[in-house]
Structures are given as structure tokens and as C-alpha cells.
Design a protein around this motif. Structure first.
Motif, PDB file in Angstrom:
ATOM      1  N   ARG A 177       1.114  -1.243  -0.373  1.00 23.65           N
ATOM      2  CA  ARG A 177      -0.266   0.156  -0.059  1.00 23.65           C
ATOM      3  C   ARG A 177       0.947   0.740   0.158  1.00 23.65           C
ATOM      4  N   ASN A 178      -0.007   2.443  -0.385  1.00 23.37           N
ATOM      5  CA  ASN A 178       0.923   3.760  -0.284  1.00 23.37           C
ATOM      6  C   ASN A 178       1.906   3.913   0.960  1.00 23.37           C
ATOM      7  N   GLY A 179       1.489   3.710   2.430  1.00 25.69           N
ATOM      8  CA  GLY A 179       1.659   4.145   3.231  1.00 25.69           C
ATOM      9  C   GLY A 179       3.093   2.996   3.389  1.00 25.69           C
ATOM     10  N   GLU A 180       3.135   2.182   2.563  1.00 26.77           N
ATOM     11  CA  GLU A 180       4.393   1.258   3.140  1.00 26.77           C
ATOM     12  C   GLU A 180       5.765   2.067   2.454  1.00 26.77           C
ATOM     13  N   VAL A 181       5.347   2.643   1.557  1.00 28.65           N
ATOM     14  CA  VAL A 181       6.897   2.690   0.777  1.00 28.65           C
ATOM     15  C   VAL A 181       8.007   3.554   1.050  1.00 28.65           C
ATOM     16  N   LEU A 182       7.148   4.588   2.023  1.00 28.95           N
ATOM     17  CA  LEU A 182       8.374   5.761   3.170  1.00 28.95           C
ATOM     18  C   LEU A 182       8.833   5.361   4.386  1.00 28.95           C
ATOM     19  N   THR A 183       8.178   3.879   4.640  1.00 31.69           N
ATOM     20  CA  THR A 183       9.023   3.407   6.328  1.00 31.69           C
ATOM     21  C   THR A 183       9.431   2.459   5.708  1.00 31.69           C
ATOM     22  N   ARG A 184      10.273   1.907   4.373  1.00 28.06           N
ATOM     23  CA  ARG A 184      11.345   1.350   3.757  1.00 28.06           C
ATOM     24  C   ARG A 184      12.218   2.402   3.824  1.00 28.06           C
ATOM     25  N   GLU A 185      13.666   2.431   3.991  1.00 27.85           N
ATOM     26  CA  GLU A 185      14.788   2.870   3.935  1.00 27.85           C
ATOM     27  C   GLU A 185      15.026   3.064   2.835  1.00 27.85           C
ATOM     28  N   ALA A 186      14.832   2.671   1.761  1.00 27.87           N
ATOM     29  CA  ALA A 186      15.507   2.076  -0.019  1.00 27.87           C
ATOM     30  C   ALA A 186      13.899   2.928  -0.668  1.00 27.87           C
ATOM     31  N   GLY A 187      12.356   2.944  -0.181  1.00 32.17           N
ATOM     32  CA  GLY A 187      11.674   3.635  -0.114  1.00 32.17           C
ATOM     33  C   GLY A 187      11.968   5.213  -0.404  1.00 32.17           C
ATOM     34  N   ARG A 188      12.411   5.636   0.841  1.00 33.20           N
ATOM     35  CA  ARG A 188      12.737   7.237   0.824  1.00 33.20           C
ATOM     36  C   ARG A 188      14.407   7.629   0.467  1.00 33.20           C
ATOM     37  N   ARG A 189      15.154   6.975  -0.011  1.00 29.36           N
ATOM     38  CA  ARG A 189      16.306   7.172  -0.593  1.00 29.36           C
ATOM     39  C   ARG A 189      15.745   6.795  -2.170  1.00 29.36           C
ATOM     40  N   ILE A 190      14.636   6.678  -2.288  1.00 28.11           N
ATOM     41  CA  ILE A 190      14.454   6.143  -4.127  1.00 28.11           C
ATOM     42  C   ILE A 190      13.444   7.991  -4.384  1.00 28.11           C
ATOM     43  N   ALA A 191      12.708   7.852  -2.879  1.00 27.64           N
ATOM     44  CA  ALA A 191      11.778   9.319  -3.155  1.00 27.64           C
ATOM     45  C   ALA A 191      12.728  10.640  -3.732  1.00 27.64           C
ATOM     46  N   ASP A 192      13.693  10.214  -2.560  1.00 26.43           N
ATOM     47  CA  ASP A 192      14.710  11.604  -2.935  1.00 26.43           C
ATOM     48  C   ASP A 192      14.979  11.655  -4.125  1.00 26.43           C
ATOM     49  N   SER A 193      15.946  10.671  -4.524  1.00 21.43           N
ATOM     50  CA  SER A 193      16.081  10.765  -5.578  1.00 21.43           C
ATOM     51  C   SER A 193      15.761  10.637  -6.964  1.00 21.43           C
ATOM     52  N   VAL A 194      14.516  10.631  -7.267  1.00 20.15           N
ATOM     53  CA  VAL A 194      13.263  10.787  -8.170  1.00 20.15           C
ATOM     54  C   VAL A 194      12.704  12.501  -7.916  1.00 20.15           C
ATOM     55  N   CYS A 195      12.629  12.726  -6.873  1.00 18.95           N
ATOM     56  CA  CYS A 195      12.438  14.238  -6.619  1.00 18.95           C
ATOM     57  C   CYS A 195      12.959  15.016  -7.084  1.00 18.95           C
ATOM     58  N   GLY A 196      14.886  14.706  -6.562  1.00 22.11           N
ATOM     59  CA  GLY A 196      15.598  15.544  -6.788  1.00 22.11           C
ATOM     60  C   GLY A 196      16.015  15.566  -7.930  1.00 22.11           C
ATOM     61  N   GLU A 197      15.439  14.733  -9.183  1.00 23.27           N
ATOM     62  CA  GLU A 197      15.962  14.604 -11.035  1.00 23.27           C
ATOM     63  C   GLU A 197      14.559  15.376 -11.454  1.00 23.27           C
ATOM     64  N   LEU A 198      13.298  15.038 -10.911  1.00 23.45           N
ATOM     65  CA  LEU A 198      11.721  15.941 -11.356  1.00 23.45           C
ATOM     66  C   LEU A 198      12.633  17.320 -11.212  1.00 23.45           C
ATOM     67  N   ALA A 199      13.168  17.792  -9.846  1.00 29.88           N
ATOM     68  CA  ALA A 199      13.008  19.322  -9.857  1.00 29.88           C
ATOM     69  C   ALA A 199      14.177  19.899 -10.789  1.00 29.88           C
ATOM     70  N   GLN A 200      15.287  18.710 -10.914  1.00 30.90           N
ATOM     71  CA  GLN A 200      16.472  19.383 -11.951  1.00 30.90           C
ATOM     72  C   GLN A 200      15.074  19.386 -13.809  1.00 30.90           C
ATOM     73  N   LEU A 201      14.660  18.623 -13.985  1.00 30.56           N
ATOM     74  CA  LEU A 201      14.240  18.640 -15.238  1.00 30.56           C
ATOM     75  C   LEU A 201      12.813  19.952 -15.145  1.00 30.56           C
ATOM     76  N   SER A 202      12.291  20.577 -14.514  1.00 29.81           N
ATOM     77  CA  SER A 202      10.763  20.888 -13.816  1.00 29.81           C
ATOM     78  C   SER A 202      11.887  22.249 -13.685  1.00 29.81           C
ATOM     79  N   ALA A 203      13.069  22.992 -13.037  1.00 34.58           N
ATOM     80  CA  ALA A 203      13.804  24.042 -13.922  1.00 34.58           C
ATOM     81  C   ALA A 203      14.234  24.057 -14.987  1.00 34.58           C
ATOM     82  N   ALA A 204      13.940  23.554 -15.248  1.00 32.37           N
ATOM     83  CA  ALA A 204      14.210  23.184 -17.419  1.00 32.37           C
ATOM     84  C   ALA A 204      13.862  23.275 -18.268  1.00 32.37           C
ATOM     85  N   CYS A 205      12.501  22.793 -17.576  1.00 28.84           N
ATOM     86  CA  CYS A 205      11.788  23.090 -18.997  1.00 28.84           C
ATOM     87  C   CYS A 205      10.201  23.183 -18.519  1.00 28.84           C
ATOM     88  N   SER A 206       9.944  24.348 -17.523  1.00 28.40           N
ATOM     89  CA  SER A 206       8.652  24.613 -16.717  1.00 28.40           C
ATOM     90  C   SER A 206       9.361  26.316 -16.480  1.00 28.40           C
TER      91      SER A 206
END
Length: 247
Positions: A127-156
Motif C-alpha cells: 500500500r502507499n503508506g508502506e513505501v516511505l517506511t522503508r529505507e530504500a523507499g525514502r532513498r528512491i523518493a529523494d533521488s526521483v524528486c531531485g531529478e524531477l526538480a532539475q527537469l522542472s527547472a529546465a522546462c517549466s
């Protein structure tokens, strides 16, 4: 759909992957008004039964936000016809009008939540609520959001920071903790997922702009592997295990 649309038609996108779909529609030559609506209402569809192919359960009351999409050069992309508002009002779903900047930012926030929670819940079968309780989930979330922030800065014209995107992912995970994502439902039912309009779109856009998108690319690859396997259980377990290498 194109042959059915008149020049004065208004298209309202009410789906995941709206940024990708809007780009697809506009590059196809459509020149009518293009709007986006984001909703927090909860709904799910019952399994098909005789005479009930569209049996949808309204599981939770939320809100709806409607606005014109913001063009890359900052110009207004569409107008909101009062007739559309009149048609919407009897639904009882509520509607808040937003300006172009608010609409653009809301879609980037939604993309971040979908790009993190959907593939991870689908691959971990949780379920959605379990994702960020996992260390890997938090790490992946940080990486994905960092990349999307760079992308939004480049095209938004209305970019958001990694912290803003990551904060919204956490809010969505908490608010929808007991729910399963749409991608989870797709993989369980052996349907094609929306990964190409989420992480996949981010990767294609990033490649064209010279922006790094490694974490998003890895998530797309793992979901595609499961799809290509015919949703084989062994392939699914292998893809889930390989999530530990992301970020």
C-alpha cells in the motif's frame, strides 16, 4: 479522438501523466483549449460483472482543481469556458479554479507522487503508506524528486524544488496510506501500466534537455521488465529486489 473534435472543442485532462499527455496532444496538431483537472476524490471500479462494466465506487470525498496548462514560454495555453463550469456544477464534486502557474505546479507535484508511489507500490506489492517506511523507499523518493526538480527547472515556467516535491510525496503517502496505487492494480490485473506517462516521460524529456534522470529510468526499466515477462511472479520478485540498487 481527433476526428471527433471541433476547432472550438475543450479537452479536460483528468488522469495521471497529464504533463505527458498534454505534450502528446499538442504535438499531434490539436489547437483547441486544453485544461487540466486534478482530483483528490477516492474511487475504485468493481470487477466486471454482467451489466456492470462501469460500476465505480466513490470511496472518499475530496476536491477538484481546474486550470489552463501553462505553455513553456509562460503564455496562457487555454481559456476556461463558463459553459464547462455550468456542466460541472451539478456533479457535487466541487471545483476550484486555478491560474496557469498553480496548475503547472500542481501537475509537477502530482507527477512526483505518481513517479515515486506508483512503481514502488506495484513492485513491492504494498500500500502507499508502506513505501516511505522503508529505507530504500525514502532513498528512491529523494533521488526521483531531485531529478524531477532539475527537469522542472529546465522546462517549466513554474519550477518546484526537490524539497517541495518530496514533501508532497510524503503528504500523499500519509493521506492515502491504506490505498493501493493504480499501477499496483494494473500489474496485479496484468494490464499495461502508465509508467510511460510518468517516469518514462520524465526520462524522455530529460534526455532531450540533457538532464540526468537515472533513478526514474531505473524504475521505468523494472516495471517494463515485469510487463514484458507477462507478469511472471519470479520476474516480479527479481525486479522488486533490484530496487535496492537505486539511489
Amino acid at each position: 479522438m481527433a476526428p471527433r473534435l471541433a476547432a472550438e472543442s475543450t479537452v479536460v485532462l483528468l488522469c495521471n501523466g497529464a504533463l505527458a499527455l498534454a505534450e502528446e496532444i499538442t504535438t499531434s496538431g490539436y489547437r483547441g483549449d486544453l485544461l487540466s483537472c486534478t482530483s483528490t476524490h477516492g474511487a475504485w471500479r468493481r470487477p466486471h460483472s454482467a451489466g456492470r462494466d462501469r460500476d465505480v465506487v466513490h470511496a472518499g470525498f475530496g476536491g477538484c482543481w481546474l486550470g489552463a496548462l501553462l505553455a513553456a514560454d509562460g503564455t496562457r495555453a487555454a481559456r476556461i469556458d463558463p459553459q464547462l463550469l455550468a456542466l460541472w456544477e451539478p456533479s457535487g464534486l466541487g471545483l476550484i479554479l486555478e491560474d496557469e502557474t498553480q496548475t503547472s505546479q500542481r501537475l509537477w507535484l502530482k507527477l512526483a507522487a505518481n513517479a515515486v508511489l506508483n512503481p514502488l507500490t506495484a513492485l513491492w506489492r504494498c500500500r502507499n503508506g508502506e513505501v516511505l517506511t522503508r529505507e530504500a523507499g525514502r532513498r528512491i523518493a529523494d533521488s526521483v524528486c531531485g531529478e524531477l526538480a532539475q527537469l522542472s527547472a529546465a522546462c517549466s515556467s513554474a519550477p518546484l524544488s526537490a524539497a517541495e516535491l518530496r514533501g508532497f510525496v510524503g503528504t500523499c503517502a500519509d493521506d492515502n496510506a491504506n490505498n493501493f496505487s493504480s499501477m499496483y492494480a494494473d500489474l496485479v490485473a496484468a494490464r499495461r501500466s502508465e509508467i510511460g506517462y510518468l517516469n518514462g516521460w520524465a526520462c524522455r524529456k530529460a534526455s532531450a534537455l540533457g538532464v540526468s534522470c537515472a533513478a526514474n529510468a531505473r524504475l521505468e526499466e523494472l516495471v517494463r521488465d515485469v510487463e514484458r515477462s507477462g507478469w511472471d511472479c519470479v520476474a516480479h520478485a527479481d525486479a522488486a529486489a533490484r530496487l535496492e540498487t537505486i539511489g
